[in-house]
Structure formats: C-alpha cells, structure tokens
Design a protein around this motif. Sequence first.
Motif, PDB file in Angstrom:
ATOM      1  N   LEU A 112       3.425   3.220  -4.778  1.00 50.35           N
ATOM      2  CA  LEU A 112       2.766   2.297  -4.027  1.00 50.35           C
ATOM      3  C   LEU A 112       1.532   2.882  -3.484  1.00 50.35           C
ATOM      4  CD1 LEU A 112       2.815   0.259  -1.627  1.00 50.35           C
ATOM      5  CD2 LEU A 112       3.781   2.001  -0.223  1.00 50.35           C
ATOM      6  N   LEU A 113       1.538   4.180  -3.198  1.00 50.95           N
ATOM      7  CA  LEU A 113       0.048   4.809  -2.827  1.00 50.95           C
ATOM      8  C   LEU A 113      -1.016   4.667  -3.849  1.00 50.95           C
ATOM      9  CD1 LEU A 113       1.189   7.839  -0.450  1.00 50.95           C
ATOM     10  CD2 LEU A 113       0.374   5.519   0.146  1.00 50.95           C
ATOM     11  N   ALA A 114      -0.557   4.873  -5.379  1.00 57.81           N
ATOM     12  CA  ALA A 114      -1.674   4.566  -6.316  1.00 57.81           C
ATOM     13  C   ALA A 114      -2.210   3.442  -6.400  1.00 57.81           C
ATOM     14  CB  ALA A 114      -0.955   5.036  -7.828  1.00 57.81           C
ATOM     15  N   GLU A 115      -1.413   2.247  -5.852  1.00 59.23           N
ATOM     16  CA  GLU A 115      -1.989   0.927  -5.888  1.00 59.23           C
ATOM     17  C   GLU A 115      -2.580   0.531  -4.494  1.00 59.23           C
ATOM     18  OE1 GLU A 115       0.862  -2.027  -6.785  1.00 59.23           O
ATOM     19  OE2 GLU A 115       0.965  -1.589  -9.157  1.00 59.23           O
ATOM     20  N   ASN A 116      -2.146   1.223  -3.593  1.00 58.97           N
ATOM     21  CA  ASN A 116      -2.462   0.676  -2.318  1.00 58.97           C
ATOM     22  C   ASN A 116      -2.726   1.741  -1.489  1.00 58.97           C
ATOM     23  OD1 ASN A 116      -2.585  -0.269   0.354  1.00 58.97           O
ATOM     24  ND2 ASN A 116      -0.824  -1.449   0.057  1.00 58.97           N
ATOM     25  N   LYS A 117      -3.964   2.196  -1.168  1.00 56.20           N
ATOM     26  CA  LYS A 117      -4.156   3.682  -0.484  1.00 56.20           C
ATOM     27  C   LYS A 117      -3.962   3.600   0.778  1.00 56.20           C
ATOM     28  CE  LYS A 117      -6.759   5.036  -3.997  1.00 56.20           C
ATOM     29  NZ  LYS A 117      -5.928   5.637  -5.179  1.00 56.20           N
ATOM     30  N   ASN A 118      -3.868   2.559   1.594  1.00 50.29           N
ATOM     31  CA  ASN A 118      -3.821   2.374   3.041  1.00 50.29           C
ATOM     32  C   ASN A 118      -2.735   1.349   3.317  1.00 50.29           C
ATOM     33  OD1 ASN A 118      -3.952   2.877   5.627  1.00 50.29           O
ATOM     34  ND2 ASN A 118      -5.884   1.793   5.910  1.00 50.29           N
ATOM     35  N   PRO A 119      -1.422   1.558   2.950  1.00 48.55           N
ATOM     36  CA  PRO A 119      -0.344   0.596   3.202  1.00 48.55           C
ATOM     37  C   PRO A 119       0.009   0.198   4.596  1.00 48.55           C
ATOM     38  CG  PRO A 119       0.646   2.400   2.337  1.00 48.55           C
ATOM     39  CD  PRO A 119      -0.883   2.868   2.413  1.00 48.55           C
ATOM     40  N   SER A 120       0.262  -0.875   4.970  1.00 48.71           N
ATOM     41  CA  SER A 120       0.604  -1.169   6.376  1.00 48.71           C
ATOM     42  C   SER A 120       2.076  -1.021   6.288  1.00 48.71           C
ATOM     43  CB  SER A 120       0.350  -2.788   6.640  1.00 48.71           C
ATOM     44  OG  SER A 120       1.273  -3.706   5.584  1.00 48.71           O
ATOM     45  N   ASP A 121       2.720  -1.236   7.645  1.00 48.88           N
ATOM     46  CA  ASP A 121       4.188  -0.809   7.779  1.00 48.88           C
ATOM     47  C   ASP A 121       4.812  -1.903   6.934  1.00 48.88           C
ATOM     48  OD1 ASP A 121       3.701   1.071   9.434  1.00 48.88           O
ATOM     49  OD2 ASP A 121       4.828   0.293  11.200  1.00 48.88           O
TER      50      ASP A 121
END
Lengths: 152, 735
Positions: A112-121
């Motif tokens: 997830l973090l590899a695709e989305n550096k700042n994910p929301s809840d």
Amino acid sequence: MASYKLNINGESREIDVAEDTPMLWVLRDNLHLVGTKYGCGIAQCGACTIHVDGKAVRSCQLRVSQVGEKKITTIEGLSEDGSHPVQQAWIEHDVPQCGYCQAGQIMTASALLAENKNPSDTDIATAMNGNICRCGTYTRIRAAVKTAAKNA
Amino acid sequence: MTNDINHKRRSFIKVSAAAGGGMMLGFNFIACKEESKIPDFIAPNLSEPSEWTTLNGFLSIGDNGVVTIMSPNPEIGQNVKTSMPMIVAEELDADWNQVIVEQAGLDTENFERQIAGGSQSIRHGWKNLRKTGATARNLLLQAAAAKLDVTIEELTTSKGIIYHEASDKSLGYGEVASLAADYTAPEEIKLKDPKDFAIIGHDTRNVDGFSIVQGKPLYGLDVNMPGTKIAMIVHPPAFGMKLKSMDDGSIKSMSGITDVVKINVEPEGWNPQWSDVNAYPELVAIVGNSTWEVMKAKKAIKIDWEGETALENSVDHEATMTKLLAEQDGELARKDGDPDKAFADADKVVEKTYTAPFLAHNTMEPMNFYANVTADKAELIGPIQTPMFLEGTLEGVLGIPKENISIMMTRMGGGFGRRLYGHFATEAALISQAVQKPVKLVYTREDDMTQGTYRPAYKVTYKAGLDKDGNLLAFGIKGSGIPGSPVFENRFPAGAVDHYQVQNIQVETNISTGAWRAPRSNFIATAEQSFLDEVAEAAGKDPIDFRLSLFDKAIKEPVGKDNDYDAERYAGVLKLVKEKANWGSETSGVYRGVSAYYCHNSYVAQVLDVEISGDVPKVKRVYCAVDCGIVVNPMAAKNQIEGGIVDGIGHAMYSAMTFKDGAPEQSNFHNYRLIRQAEAPESIEVFFVDNGIDPTGLGEPSLPPIGAALANALYQAVGKRFYQQPFGNENDLLG
C-alpha cells in the motif's frame, strides 16, 4: 512434476513441483521460507500475502506455473535486517499479540505504502480489510501504517 | 530450529537441577556452546558469554552479565513470554536489556502450572516468579559479600550491578555468578516494595516482536525437522457420524503419498481427561511428502461414513432451549428472600430472553503438531495450551511412560481456548507411531473449523421487578446451555437485590464443545448488561447511576454470603469510565452504551460510542476502565484489552457456527464472518486503576462486557434492543 526457476527475494531458486502447486506451499515446503503463513487457502484471510512485482498477492491462489519471470518478495526479503519502515513501525507500536497474521499484514501495508505515500484512514481500511487479525490488533495496525508512512 | 535447541537445553537444566537438589550448581556451558548461540535478532547488543551459570530452573547468568530467563508457560498471544520473565528480572534486579528469554518445554520438575488458560498465568505465578528472581539475587549478593569481604547488608543492586557504597566498589552479576552457585539461599526472602519496581509497570516490547515482523520460524506449522512427512486427517462430515469404510487404493498411487492409515485416539479401556474432548476419535490419516500433495489426496480419497447418533440441527437445538426455559423450572442454584412474592408485589416487571449461537475458535494458525514416536520414546513439538495434560494423555494412548515423552511448546498463532484440547497432538503421535516416521500433522482451515470444541449456544431469561420509585426489588435468572447454564449465580447482581433467584437448565448435544475465551462470561455478561440497561430505562434512571446504586447496596447491606465480587472495585471502574468518557455530555450523532463486568478476578467497565455512517452503525470509540491490580507491562496490557474489545465486538456482531443434520454450515472465512479492519473501532482508550493489589487476569476480562456496551449504544442509535447474537445478522438493524 515440472521444473521451475523463480526469482525469490532477489535470488534465483530452482524447484521441482506439480504445476498446480500454490506459491504458498512452494515457499513453505520447498524453499523453507515459512514467514508466509497458511490461514485459509481461499484468499479470505491475507496471512499468505507476498509481493509479485511489488503488488500484494495472496500466495495461496497463485500457482507456481503462473509466476514465470515475475519478482517474488516474501516477508524474509522485505528487508535484510528488519529495517523496513513498516517492520520498524510494527515494533514501535508493539503491534503483535500472537503474531501469526502480522507478516501478511506487513506485506499488504508495505505494498500500500509503495503506491500511496500518505494513505487516509479509508485508504488503510480498504487496503487492509482482506487481512484478518483474530487477536484484534486492528487499531495498532492502523496506527503503525500511519507511522510507517511518516517515516518512509 | 530453536525449539530443538531449547529442548536440549531444557533437558540439561533438568538433569542439573536434580543433581543440585533444586538450587543449581555452577556449570560450564561450553559443551552446549553451539546450541546456545544467542539469537541476535532478539537482542542485537548482547555478546555471548564464555560461561553460563544456572542458578535455578528459570535463570542462567553468563560471565559477561547476560541473563537467560526461561518462560515456562505456553504463549498464545497473551504475552506471558514477556511478562513472566519481567517479574523474575524485576526481583533479580537485572538489566532488562541484558536479558534473553527462552521458551521452556514441559518440565514438571522445574515449573508449576504450565498452562495457558483462565487468565491465570500472572496471578498464579506472581509470588513464585518474584521469589525465584529474589532468591537468585540473594545468592549473587552472598557471593559478592564474600569476594569483597563485607556483609550482605552493605550491598545494593541496580540493573545487574552490585554496589558497595562505602568502598565505592561494584561487581557485575556475571563476575560473581559462578561463585553464587556455591551458596544456599535462606528460606525467607524479602521481596521488593512495589514502589521500587524498575521493570514491572514499565512499557516493555514483546520479546518475539522483532522475530515476528521478520517472519522467523516461531510457530508449530513452521517446525521443520529432518525427514518429516506431512500428515492430514479426514474426519466425518457431520457430528453423529463415524467411519464405515475407506478405499485407500484410490489415492495410494498419487504423487508424493506414502501412507494411508486409520487411527483411534481413544483406545479401549483408556480413561479420557477433561482435556480430551473430541467428537471424532476414529480418523483416516494421509501421509506424504508435501502439504499440497497430501491436500490433493485428501480431496480424492473415497470414504464411507455411517450414522451413529443423532444428527443435530441448530434451529432445533435453539427451539429446545426456548421450550425448556418457558416450560420448566430449572435446578435452583441460589435463592435470596422471596422472589415470587416480590415479583407479585412489583409495580413493573421486565422479562427478556437473550440468545447466542455456537462459535468456532478460529485461531489464525490452524491446529497442527509435530510428533516423532519410536518404539519407546515420543518427541512432540507444537502449539498446546495444556502440555502437562497432553503428557498424561500420550502416556495412556501410546503406552510410553511419561519420562520418555518430551513436549516442546512453540509460539502459538492464537489459542482462545481451542488448544486446551490437544487431540490433534495425540493424533500426530498416533500417526507417527503407525507409519514409523516423524510427521507434522496439519489441519486445513476447513478441518479446523468443522472439527471444533465450540463455544456452545446459550439462552438465558432475565426477569426484574421494580417498585414505583424504580428501585430493583427482585431479580430472576434462568439459563440454559452445554454442559450447563452460563449463569454465575454468585456474581453481580447477587448481593445487591433482596429477592434473587437463579435456575439452571442443562441441554445435550453430540457436538464437541469446550472453553472459548472467557467461558460462559463471554455470553452472560452481554445478556446481563443489556438487560440492566433496559431495566434502568424502565426505572427511569441513568444506566450508570442505576448500577452504582446497586453496588452501593452491595457495599452497605449485602444480601447473602457468597457474593463473588468486590462491590467497591466494581463501582470504581464504572466511576472511572464515567469520568474518562465524560458520560452525560451529549454530542449530536453520537450514541453511547455502557457495560461493566467482573471475571477472572478483574473488573472492567466500558463506554462505547456508535455513529451512523451511511446506512450502517459504526463503532467509533471505546473507553475502557480496568482494575486488574498491578499492571506488569502496561503497553502489552493495553494491547490485550484492545484485542478483547475488538474480539468481543466482532463476535457479537458477525460470527456464528450453525449445524444442519450434524454438519457444520460454515467451513472457512468466506462463510464464517470475523471482524475486519474497517469494522474495528477508530480508537480504544484504556485506563488502569492504580491500587497496588497483586495482579489478576487480563487476557479475557475485556471481552465479555463489550457486546452489551455495543447493544446498548445500538439501541440509542436505532431504537431497537438486540437479544439475539450475532446482531449484524438482523436485517432490520436500522429499525
């Protein structure tokens, strides 16, 4: 039985197994990479999550014959020494209780973090919803994903 | 793997301990040096000592000051592998950063009660663990006093160092450890004043945490001993059925299959123990080279089954309980005053019935065990909550004496009570004995879910009589379940009501049932606390004030003698959560429920906030006050409380195990619903009461009350009471 040459954690590994063998059992039985866990065998719990070319995949549903040249990363290959920001965040928040599902949780979170550096809840809930934690460490998992995002 | 290392080490300690008559003599570890290599992923900054001294069954000290502490109890995720050694280290006055923790195997000479169950490890171990650490410290002090030619009273310790203030001299524990082994400890050992605790009460990370996040082999399924075959069982498709015949020719020629055998875990003339719950003693076992090959053979094998006893339907089982509760008096468990008269005199009577289904444990790691049984020896490694009982079962079933049976516990991928019942380990041993090979028995998820020792279904009817001022005059409880009622007749509100009565009705089943996290409490707390909410409403009172007035009565003029709770501590957690949750303040769109319960010697009160998000009620926040006495490891204790809350919300909302013609209707996570990330509360705030009382249970007590906090909040949100678990199954959740 057929022979396969696979790219696992940056190394070339050769194995001889039936072509319908799920990667989960190739990893666990043939390569002794037991960090990838068996939980359900039907892609409902996420304990067997690995990365295939960087994407989170349930290894119980991936046949060895489908892998080809794709790069496989398991929890053992996420970092050499446990220093991946997600692993470190899991330690910081002391997430595990029994710990059995956590390798799968970490593999999903790191993809997830590899695709989305700042994910929301909501992003975290959506991405992590396929990983069951029977001990109920979900609030800590959520907090650890946020810490990892900050420290990555 | 480490299990094997631990096992060898454990054997060594056992022999040494026997030779030293309990307290150990110094010994040289060089003979076992290779196996003793300190795993650097646990404690990266530790160096390996050249000599170890074992001071007792728990403790070895290296000549460089590194300390090894054995963790005696099975680790199922309740964190005893960290918290029990913390208690030993506290009284030893060790430097926690110099401590290595090793899991002990079953060792009835050195350790007591090696069980994970009833939230009792810390409560039961508290004094002995402290004494163990303090005794070793005393031996080190005696040796240091002799070496420095001073008296023991002149010495102090801190973080593994002994100080002689007058001469400004100090000695590390490692420098005197081998000398210490020559001394004898006095009978009476002074323990620390809790205010001086330097390890207990301080956040301490899970000793296996770093291994877990790296995917190191820790669990039973990860055991990989040389020459091991994979074994799987095939069990009957329905409770009430048994094996008739099998055609192993259909699979014997399949790739990788080495053996197909029948086993019977209950040989004739053998007396089962309480832990030997098993509906299917006779099984077919398939053995082969790899998991996938055996799985394929398991699907292909042709087996005929036949009916033996009734094939039960869940709907009929529930109807039976409904009928019994409505039509029969139960066995009287407690009666105070004259309930019949009080109900007749009451201004208002409220009567409600609560129901919950069977539940599976569903540990994330399915049942499994490694066994290597030879003519006169059995070696077992795997996940078991009751190794000491397993040993007795194995002796009876295998015909091998206890002294030739070794059991090593692995870290467990969850327990929740399921691994109290070790038939899977016995099955592994019998398969190994039959095929004369070491085997690792692996249950598929379907095997695990459909051959459970399930939490039984329960039903309870509550009745309350109120006077015209809303005071509780009379209280009646009639409960039914397996093997008996879920009601604890001496728990609250017993003692707080003048006219009180409990009746129990037993129902039967041939489905295997057993303890499931917080047995009976896991159902009855939700029923009782939902009911009290409704009674408080009928009385026109605030639900917290209503409960507090009952505790006030139980404090000032308790009814009866055997009341199994301390009303002041019970009221204490309610008052604490009331304050912390700012109870009484109204926030638009936020609906609150409260609940409190006492079990496993600990008190818990919770406030839960629900908001309606889209069409669905969503649990937003939980406030939880806990009185479990001294908190050994606050960080891990909070984790346990949070986990119990999430577990309780999940099972109250979503989970059920049902049976049709004896066959489980759920077999895997596609049709057995467990709570997931998106459904978990956004925040859980935990508040511990600081009272210095010896610690009590923590792994279970936060689960039982939360279902009622949820039901009571849902009632505020949707205007509907919830009587039947799982609540999420009710289509009209929104009224």
